[in-house]
Structures are given as structure tokens and as C-alpha cells.
Design a protein around this motif. Structure first.
Motif, mmCIF file in Angstrom:
data_model
loop_
_atom_site.group_PDB
_atom_site.id
_atom_site.type_symbol
_atom_site.label_atom_id
_atom_site.label_comp_id
_atom_site.label_asym_id
_atom_site.label_seq_id
_atom_site.Cartn_x
_atom_site.Cartn_y
_atom_site.Cartn_z
ATOM 1 N N PHE A 1 -4.248 -0.453 -7.992
ATOM 2 C CA PHE A 1 -5.524 0.257 -8.019
ATOM 3 C C PHE A 1 -5.646 1.032 -6.716
ATOM 4 N N GLY A 2 -6.422 2.104 -6.751
ATOM 5 C CA GLY A 2 -6.503 2.995 -5.615
ATOM 6 C C GLY A 2 -7.272 2.430 -4.434
ATOM 7 N N ILE A 3 -6.868 2.836 -3.254
ATOM 8 C CA ILE A 3 -7.561 2.456 -2.030
ATOM 9 C C ILE A 3 -9.029 2.897 -2.089
ATOM 10 N N ARG A 4 -9.284 4.028 -2.748
ATOM 11 C CA ARG A 4 -10.651 4.574 -2.809
ATOM 12 C C ARG A 4 -11.300 4.377 -4.179
ATOM 13 N N SER A 5 -10.758 3.478 -4.962
ATOM 14 C CA SER A 5 -11.324 3.199 -6.278
ATOM 15 C C SER A 5 -12.552 2.299 -6.154
ATOM 16 N N PRO A 6 -13.424 2.285 -7.165
ATOM 17 C CA PRO A 6 -14.554 1.341 -7.159
ATOM 18 C C PRO A 6 -14.095 -0.108 -7.060
ATOM 19 N N ARG A 7 -12.953 -0.441 -7.648
ATOM 20 C CA ARG A 7 -12.450 -1.820 -7.563
ATOM 21 C C ARG A 7 -12.214 -2.205 -6.114
ATOM 22 N N MET A 8 -11.571 -1.326 -5.362
ATOM 23 C CA MET A 8 -11.324 -1.610 -3.954
ATOM 24 C C MET A 8 -12.640 -1.726 -3.188
ATOM 25 N N ALA A 9 -13.598 -0.867 -3.513
ATOM 26 C CA ALA A 9 -14.888 -0.916 -2.824
ATOM 27 C C ALA A 9 -15.568 -2.257 -3.041
ATOM 28 N N ARG A 10 -15.463 -2.807 -4.262
ATOM 29 C CA ARG A 10 -16.095 -4.099 -4.560
ATOM 30 C C ARG A 10 -15.501 -5.222 -3.740
ATOM 31 N N PHE A 11 -14.193 -5.151 -3.497
ATOM 32 C CA PHE A 11 -13.526 -6.253 -2.795
ATOM 33 C C PHE A 11 -13.473 -6.055 -1.276
ATOM 34 N N CYS A 12 -13.831 -4.873 -0.792
ATOM 35 C CA CYS A 12 -13.804 -4.632 0.658
ATOM 36 C C CYS A 12 -14.828 -5.472 1.397
ATOM 37 N N GLY B 1 -3.534 19.912 3.485
ATOM 38 C CA GLY B 1 -3.025 20.734 2.396
ATOM 39 C C GLY B 1 -2.892 20.027 1.068
ATOM 40 N N MET B 2 -3.164 18.711 1.031
ATOM 41 C CA MET B 2 -3.036 17.954 -0.208
ATOM 42 C C MET B 2 -4.420 17.642 -0.792
ATOM 43 N N VAL B 3 -4.521 17.712 -2.115
ATOM 44 C CA VAL B 3 -5.730 17.299 -2.820
ATOM 45 C C VAL B 3 -5.590 15.818 -3.159
ATOM 46 N N ARG B 4 -6.634 15.062 -2.908
ATOM 47 C CA ARG B 4 -6.576 13.617 -3.130
ATOM 48 C C ARG B 4 -7.049 13.267 -4.544
ATOM 49 N N ALA B 5 -6.255 12.468 -5.240
ATOM 50 C CA ALA B 5 -6.646 11.902 -6.530
ATOM 51 C C ALA B 5 -6.946 10.421 -6.329
ATOM 52 N N ILE B 6 -7.718 9.849 -7.248
ATOM 53 C CA ILE B 6 -8.084 8.434 -7.157
ATOM 54 C C ILE B 6 -7.454 7.681 -8.324
ATOM 55 N N ASP B 7 -6.686 6.672 -7.988
ATOM 56 C CA ASP B 7 -6.057 5.803 -8.976
ATOM 57 C C ASP B 7 -7.028 4.669 -9.295
ATOM 58 N N TYR C 1 0.885 -1.156 0.000
ATOM 59 C CA TYR C 1 0.000 0.000 0.000
ATOM 60 C C TYR C 1 0.924 1.207 0.000
ATOM 61 N N VAL C 2 0.939 1.952 -1.106
ATOM 62 C CA VAL C 2 1.896 3.038 -1.304
ATOM 63 C C VAL C 2 1.164 4.371 -1.420
ATOM 64 N N ARG C 3 1.627 5.358 -0.683
ATOM 65 C CA ARG C 3 1.116 6.726 -0.816
ATOM 66 C C ARG C 3 2.092 7.520 -1.676
ATOM 67 N N GLU D 1 -2.209 13.773 -3.811
ATOM 68 C CA GLU D 1 -1.905 12.609 -2.977
ATOM 69 C C GLU D 1 -2.703 11.428 -3.518
ATOM 70 N N VAL D 2 -2.011 10.314 -3.764
ATOM 71 C CA VAL D 2 -2.642 9.138 -4.352
ATOM 72 C C VAL D 2 -2.270 7.909 -3.521
ATOM 73 N N ASP D 3 -3.277 7.166 -3.066
ATOM 74 C CA ASP D 3 -3.060 5.956 -2.278
ATOM 75 C C ASP D 3 -3.395 4.739 -3.130
ATOM 76 N N THR D 4 -2.409 3.845 -3.308
ATOM 77 C CA THR D 4 -2.535 2.754 -4.274
ATOM 78 C C THR D 4 -2.064 1.427 -3.692
ATOM 79 N N ILE D 5 -2.774 0.363 -4.045
ATOM 80 C CA ILE D 5 -2.317 -1.006 -3.807
ATOM 81 C C ILE D 5 -1.454 -1.410 -4.991
#
Length: 250
Positions: A155-166, A183-189, A118-120, A135-139
Motif C-alpha cells: 500500500f502507498g506511503i501516502r494512502s489512507p491506509r498508511m495515514a490510519r496506521f501512522c 519533474g515527476m508526477v506522484r501517483a498514490i498506490d 519501502y520501494v519507490r 512516481e509511486v512510493d509503496t510499502i
């Protein structure tokens, strides 16, 4: 820490990501909505492909998938893997103009003997500051296939793919709900990764030879950035990566 069931959920997401990448890499030219040939100094031609709707309809409105493909004439698979790896001290931090830092926040082993991380990622502003630092959080994971190809995908921690497998996992839900760095804007991978393909006997044997590199990227910029600018930022990340990577090889 994650329990065994949480790890299994993430592994399933990684395996699905790898299958998607392999499927896209085998699609015929008429599958893609847009195709563009871009000259890359020292390398040759970058083929840039775009698919406007690449993900299941159940995931709602998703960003386009961009794929860049380049063939290197004199490189080893180990060199390519070094260039594309993510993590503290990664080579990409020296030459990729879009990257500022990596932080590995969690890691565990896969059944195939390589870690999932899990990489930020913190990026730099792009498009002359139109898209600020993100800021992007990715598996992230990698795996070698029997035919010699290496897969690196995430794939992103907050991506739909992650949501399906949670599922009903409270720990994975906690990870998804973590606040961003102040101070960081979050992007979704939605999906990111590479396929490294040896194309001659020298490369297949582990030496320098002819190798093809596929770079997959689908990302939501966040922060109210206009769609056209977000898409330009993603495609530019691919087209800027390859000439910088070639210089790093020299």
C-alpha cells in the motif's frame, strides 16, 4: 531508520492488506460490479473484476479496485514470485512495459522472517502518453500461508491506509511528507499485490504445475488525469502484465 513502534504500525498495515486481498479473492461473483473475460495469448482466459467502492467509507472517495485472475498450467510458485517481485534488478523490469525502475529506500524484518520494503517505483508513460511517467512510493511485503499460497501485497506511503496506521509517529509523517522527485508526477498506490495459489500436487511440492495468480491493483494517477483514463491505465496494467509474464516464462 524506523523505531520498533513504527515498524509495528507498518506490519499492522501489511497484515490488514493481506486480509483484504484474501477476502476479495473469496468473494462470490455477485460481489463485483463488473466482470470481463479477456483472452491472453499462450495462457488462456484472464478474468478481470472491478469493484467501484472497495475501501471503507471513512477513507473518502477512492479509486476502484481491479483484480485480474489467470491460471497457468505449467509454472512453479518460485517462478511466479520471481515474475512479480519488486526491487532493483527485478524480472518485471525486463518485461512489464509500464515499469522503468525500482529503488528500495528502506527495509526491515517481519516476525515471519521476510523483509518489508519501502520501494519507490518510476513508471513509463501509458495509453499512448495520455498518462505520463509517474512516481509511486509503496510499502511491500510477502508471506506464505500454511496452505501453500504466497501473498505479495503493498500500500502507498501516502494512502489512507498508511495515514490510519501512522498515528502520532513523527518519522512516518516525515516519510509521507517527502517531496517527489523533480519533474515527476506522484501517483498514490491504494493497494497492489498478488496471491499465488498452487492448484495441484506438483505445484504444492515446489515443482512446475498448475497455479492461479491473482493480481490486485487500485491506484490514483494524480496530475489531473481524467477518471476514465486513470481507470483504463490501471486495468491495462493488469491485462498487459499477464501476456508479458507468460512470454518471460518461455
Amino acid at each position: 531508520p524506523l523505531d520498533a513502534s513504527d515498524c509495528e504500525r507498518i506490519i499492522q498495515g501489511v497484515e490488514e492488506t493481506f486480509k483484504d486481498m484474501l477476502r476479495w479473492a473469496s468473494e462470490p461473483s455477485d460481489f463485483w460490479d463488473e466482470q470481463q473475460a479477456v483472452r491472453v495469448a499462450g495462457v488462456g482466459t484472464l478474468q478481470l473484476f472491478t469493484k467501484r467502492v472497495a475501501f471503507p467509507a471513512s477513507e473518502g472517495v477512492t479509486p476502484p479496485l481491479f483484480v485480474g485472475v489467470v491460471t497457468f498450467d505449467d509454472v512453479s510458485l518460485s517462478e511466479l514470485r520471481t515474475l512479480t517481485a519488486a526491487g532493483e534488478g527485478a524480472a518485471k523490469l525486463r518485461f512489464d512495459p509500464s515499469l522503468r525502475s525500482f529503488e528500495t529506500r528502506l527495509t526491515f524484518m517481519t516476525p515471519w522472517g521476510l523483509p518489508i520494503k519501502y520501494v519507490r517505483t518510476h513508471t513509463r508513460p501509458v495509453l499512448f502518453g495520455l498518462i505520463s511517467a509517474r512516481e509511486v512510493d509503496t510499502i511491500c511485503a510477502e508471506r506464505q500461508l500454511p496452505d501453500g499460497r504466497w501473498l505479495e501485497g503493498g500500500f502507498g506511503i501516502r494512502s489512507p491506509r498508511m495515514a490510519r496506521f501512522c498515528g502520532d509517529s513523527s518519522r512516518l509523517r516525515e516519510l509521507r511528507e517527502e517531496p517527489s522527485t523533480p519533474g515527476m508526477v506522484r501517483a498514490i498506490d491504494y493497494l497492489s499485490g498478488y496471491i499465488h495459489e498452487p492448484m495441484d500436487e506438483a505445484a504444492k511440492a515446489g515443482g512446475r504445475g498448475r497455479c492461479r495468480c491473482w493480481y490486485f491493483l487500485s491506484s490514483e494517477a494524480g496530475g489531473g488525469v481524467p477518471r476514465w483514463a486513470a481507470e483504463r491505465g490501471v486495468s491495462s496494467a493488469i491485462s498487459n502484465f499477464f501476456p508479458a509474464a507468460f512470454k518471460e516464462l518461455q
